[in-house]
Design a protein around this motif. Structure first.
Motif, PDB file in Angstrom:
ATOM      1  N   ASN A 116       0.830  -1.199   0.000  1.00  0.00           N
ATOM      2  CA  ASN A 116       0.000   0.000   0.000  1.00  0.00           C
ATOM      3  C   ASN A 116       0.871   1.258   0.000  1.00  0.00           C
ATOM      4  N   PRO A 117       0.619   2.225  -0.900  1.00  0.00           N
ATOM      5  CA  PRO A 117       1.484   3.407  -1.009  1.00  0.00           C
ATOM      6  C   PRO A 117       1.641   4.194   0.289  1.00  0.00           C
ATOM      7  N   SER A 118       0.538   4.430   1.014  1.00  0.00           N
ATOM      8  CA  SER A 118       0.647   5.210   2.249  1.00  0.00           C
ATOM      9  C   SER A 118       1.438   4.452   3.304  1.00  0.00           C
ATOM     10  N   GLN A 156       9.990   6.424  -5.269  1.00  0.00           N
ATOM     11  CA  GLN A 156       8.847   5.842  -5.966  1.00  0.00           C
ATOM     12  C   GLN A 156       7.540   6.536  -5.605  1.00  0.00           C
ATOM     13  N   GLN A 157       7.361   6.830  -4.324  1.00  0.00           N
ATOM     14  CA  GLN A 157       6.074   7.334  -3.856  1.00  0.00           C
ATOM     15  C   GLN A 157       5.988   8.860  -3.821  1.00  0.00           C
TER      16      GLN A 157
END
Length: 277
Positions: A116-118, A156-157
């Motif tokens: 998950n990104p977060s 990346q994020q």
């Protein structure tokens, strides 16, 4: 517990607040009731410190397999990363006692990268703080590994030019400098400084900090003139932006004088009017 290092698991890491129940997807489970069940089967045990726990290796492995089989692995991993992110402080000296307790669990988390990104951003923060602590303790291999992991995740994020990404790169630079890898440190420092000049401006405090660090790297390579020119520029700008008596300004002015003494071709001279009376 399954995502922690199995030894010396602090109870504070297992619950958000003491006596506050933790909500799972399939109902409400009370921490104390869970612990009673686990202890009754000898799955977990108290250490000599009543506030820490140990979990049997096979139980930990079996629990991870169960979570994966029931589609709960990512959910519980993300919750653990969230708790560890909130608990793990910066690597400053005052935080060392807490960092020392949580560091083994951060190392364990390095192998449990969330999807998950977060959650991945929170995981990167844990990596950055653990790298900071490892560097302060002289554990350079762990510092380099976790700081590099933070760079990858944050790039990346958040993007390669995000300030959090740049701070992660700066942590790698600090590790290189501690290892005496001056050329590699210089290459990354130039990258960070140029990015900050472009994104934040040439007189932003973070940019000035990058300039001072790069000057120190030049100095450690015996490149006195380059170091002197850069620290002089940083001291001038610091005097204008932060004030003549600001600690950073005074530190850069002092560094300018120290660097000047090592340059036989240049006499020691006063710093610019912007930083000295």
């Amino acid at each position: 517990m399954s995502f922690c290092d199995r030894l010396a698991i602090p109870e504070s890491l297992l619950r958000v607040k003491v006596d506050e129940p933790i909500r799972f997807a399939d109902g409400l489970l009370d921490f104390e009731e869970d612990v009673v069940v686990l202890r009754s089967f000898s799955y977990v045990s108290h250490t000599a410190d009543a506030q820490t726990w140990e979990m049997h290796r096979l139980v930990q492995t079996a629990t991870l397999v169960w979570l994966e089989g029931h589609g709960r692995l990512d959910e519980v991993r993300e919750r653990f990363v969230h708790h560890l992110r909130n608990a793990f402080p910066t690597g400053q000296f005052a935080n060392w006692p807490v960092c020392r307790i949580l560091f083994p669990h951060a190392k364990s988390t390095a192998e449990q990268k969330p999807v998950n990104p977060s959650a991945l951003i929170q995981w990167a923060s844990v990596m950055y703080h653990s790298a900071w602590y490892a560097l302060e303790q002289g554990d350079l291999n762990d510092a380099l590994g976790t700081a590099t992991a933070a760079i990858t995740a944050r790039s990346q994020q958040l993007g390669a030019e995000h300030e959090s990404t740049l701070w992660s790169i700066a942590m790698v630079v600090s590790t290189y400098r501690s290892q005496g890898r001056w050329k590699e440190a210089e290459e990354l420092e130039v990258k960070v400084m140029e990015t900050r000049v472009r994104v934040l401006g040439g007189e932003h405090p973070d940019t000035l900090n990058s300039m001072a660090n790069l000057a120190a790297t030049y100095w450690n390579q015996g490149r006195w003139k380059e170091a002197e020119d850069l620290i002089s520029e940083a001291a001038e700008a610091s005097g204008r932006v932060l004030g003549k008596t600001n600690p950073d300004t005074l530190g850069r002015t002092y560094a300018f004088h120290q660097i000047g003494r090592h340059d036989d071709s240049q006499p020691v001279k006063k710093c610019c009017d912007a930083t000295e009376e």
